[in-house]
Design a protein around this motif. Structure first.
Motif, PDB file in Angstrom:
ATOM      1  N   THR A 108      79.964  45.691  23.863  1.00 18.44           N
ATOM      2  CA  THR A 108      79.100  45.469  22.703  1.00 18.44           C
ATOM      3  C   THR A 108      79.909  45.431  21.411  1.00 18.44           C
ATOM      4  O   THR A 108      79.686  44.575  20.544  1.00 18.44           O
ATOM      5  CB  THR A 108      78.018  46.560  22.634  1.00 18.44           C
ATOM      6  N   ILE A 109      80.848  46.353  21.266  1.00 21.93           N
ATOM      7  CA  ILE A 109      81.698  46.349  20.075  1.00 21.93           C
ATOM      8  C   ILE A 109      82.499  45.055  19.999  1.00 21.93           C
ATOM      9  O   ILE A 109      82.613  44.431  18.930  1.00 21.93           O
ATOM     10  CB  ILE A 109      82.634  47.574  20.069  1.00 21.93           C
ATOM     11  N   ALA A 110      83.034  44.611  21.140  1.00 13.81           N
ATOM     12  CA  ALA A 110      83.776  43.346  21.170  1.00 13.81           C
ATOM     13  C   ALA A 110      82.873  42.189  20.773  1.00 13.81           C
ATOM     14  O   ALA A 110      83.275  41.296  20.001  1.00 13.81           O
ATOM     15  CB  ALA A 110      84.371  43.113  22.557  1.00 13.81           C
ATOM     16  N   TYR A 120      75.979  42.730   8.730  1.00 12.67           N
ATOM     17  CA  TYR A 120      75.609  43.080  10.107  1.00 12.67           C
ATOM     18  C   TYR A 120      76.542  44.159  10.658  1.00 12.67           C
ATOM     19  O   TYR A 120      76.090  45.093  11.324  1.00 12.67           O
ATOM     20  CB  TYR A 120      75.651  41.846  11.002  1.00 12.67           C
ATOM     21  N   LEU A 121      77.830  44.018  10.396  1.00 11.07           N
ATOM     22  CA  LEU A 121      78.793  44.986  10.894  1.00 11.07           C
ATOM     23  C   LEU A 121      78.479  46.382  10.372  1.00 11.07           C
ATOM     24  O   LEU A 121      78.488  47.365  11.128  1.00 11.07           O
ATOM     25  CB  LEU A 121      80.206  44.575  10.491  1.00 11.07           C
ATOM     26  N   VAL A 122      78.190  46.491   9.094  1.00 11.90           N
ATOM     27  CA  VAL A 122      77.895  47.794   8.498  1.00 11.90           C
ATOM     28  C   VAL A 122      76.595  48.366   9.062  1.00 11.90           C
ATOM     29  O   VAL A 122      76.521  49.549   9.427  1.00 11.90           O
ATOM     30  CB  VAL A 122      77.817  47.671   6.961  1.00 11.90           C
ATOM     31  N   LEU A 123      75.558  47.516   9.162  1.00 11.54           N
ATOM     32  CA  LEU A 123      74.266  47.997   9.645  1.00 11.54           C
ATOM     33  C   LEU A 123      74.302  48.393  11.115  1.00 11.54           C
ATOM     34  O   LEU A 123      73.531  49.263  11.550  1.00 11.54           O
ATOM     35  CB  LEU A 123      73.191  46.920   9.436  1.00 11.54           C
ATOM     36  N   SER A 124      75.180  47.771  11.888  1.00 13.62           N
ATOM     37  CA  SER A 124      75.204  48.036  13.329  1.00 13.62           C
ATOM     38  C   SER A 124      75.897  49.349  13.683  1.00 13.62           C
ATOM     39  O   SER A 124      75.682  49.891  14.776  1.00 13.62           O
ATOM     40  CB  SER A 124      75.901  46.885  14.070  1.00 13.62           C
ATOM     41  N   LEU A 125      76.723  49.867  12.786  1.00 15.56           N
ATOM     42  CA  LEU A 125      77.525  51.053  13.109  1.00 15.56           C
ATOM     43  C   LEU A 125      76.704  52.252  13.592  1.00 15.56           C
ATOM     44  O   LEU A 125      77.081  52.910  14.566  1.00 15.56           O
ATOM     45  CB  LEU A 125      78.381  51.451  11.895  1.00 15.56           C
ATOM     46  N   PRO A 126      75.573  52.578  12.959  1.00 17.36           N
ATOM     47  CA  PRO A 126      74.847  53.786  13.399  1.00 17.36           C
ATOM     48  C   PRO A 126      74.224  53.668  14.784  1.00 17.36           C
ATOM     49  O   PRO A 126      73.795  54.680  15.347  1.00 17.36           O
ATOM     50  CB  PRO A 126      73.753  53.941  12.330  1.00 17.36           C
TER      51      PRO A 126
END
Length: 202
Positions: free
Chosen positions: A85-87, A62-68
């Motif tokens: 949101t990042i938090a 999820y972390l990787v997919l959310s970056l873009p």
């Protein structure tokens, strides 16, 4: 403090509590789904599907997919929204990595997992929305498409979910996809009934 409209904004402590609660509930909902071999809609569903197909943990995927997607959130909602949101994402990812060490299920029927995850995740997302936060992902893109191209955000999200569940048929048994659809329906119903600006001002 009270605004000129009479609305009392949340304090920073209240925002922190809301972000913490929402992030932990979202992680627990994802754990319920993953433990039963189910997915959900939106980016969380894609992360669960990739995690189940590859063996990587849900949180990391999820972390990787959310970056873009953070750029869309920043452009639409501003820096404060992006920080929260990042938090929230980091809290959700960290919790999802910790929960399997603390909780296990000897029996978990997919129907129970679907419905409970819908309720739990719905409550978590409501808390995040009320504190002007999200978990990033497809929703921000859908709103951007609506602003720039006139494509309804709801239709864009439904289109993504339709493709996601169609792809899931190549990875998951049919019954798991159907139970997953039930969970997604429960989640969307919780949001639709409880997140209404004509009834709730914060």
């Amino acid at each position: 403090m009270q605004t000129s409209s009479g609305i009392h904004p949340h304090s920073r402590l209240e925002d922190a509590q809301g972000v913490l609660f929402g992030s932990v509930m979202a992680a627990f909902g994802a754990m319920l789904l993953g433990s039963a071999g189910l997915i959900t809609g939106q980016l969380a569903g894609l992360a669960l599907l990739v995690a189940q197909a590859t063996g990587y943990g849900f949180g990391l995927v999820y972390l990787v997919l959310s970056l873009p997607f953070y750029g869309f959130g920043y452009r639409r909602m501003g820096a404060g929204f992006l920080r929260r949101t990042i938090a929230a994402v980091l809290l959700m990812v960290g919790t999802s990595m910790l929960l399997p060490r603390l909780i296990g299920f000897d029996t978990l029927h997919p129907a129970a997992a679907a419905v409970l995850a819908g309720f739990v995740s719905g409550a978590g997302l409501l808390a995040l929305f009320r504190h002007r936060t999200s978990l990033g992902g497809i929703g921000a893109v859908a709103l951007d498409l609506q602003d720039r191209l006139g494509i309804k955000a709801g239709w864009a999200q439904m289109g993504f979910d339709a493709v996601l569940f169609a792809a899931a048929l190549a990875v998951l048994p049919l019954d798991r996809v159907l139970w997953s659809a039930l969970g997604a329906a429960v989640l969307n119903l919780v949001i639709a009934i409880n997140h209404r600006r004509d009834r709730y001002i914060v």
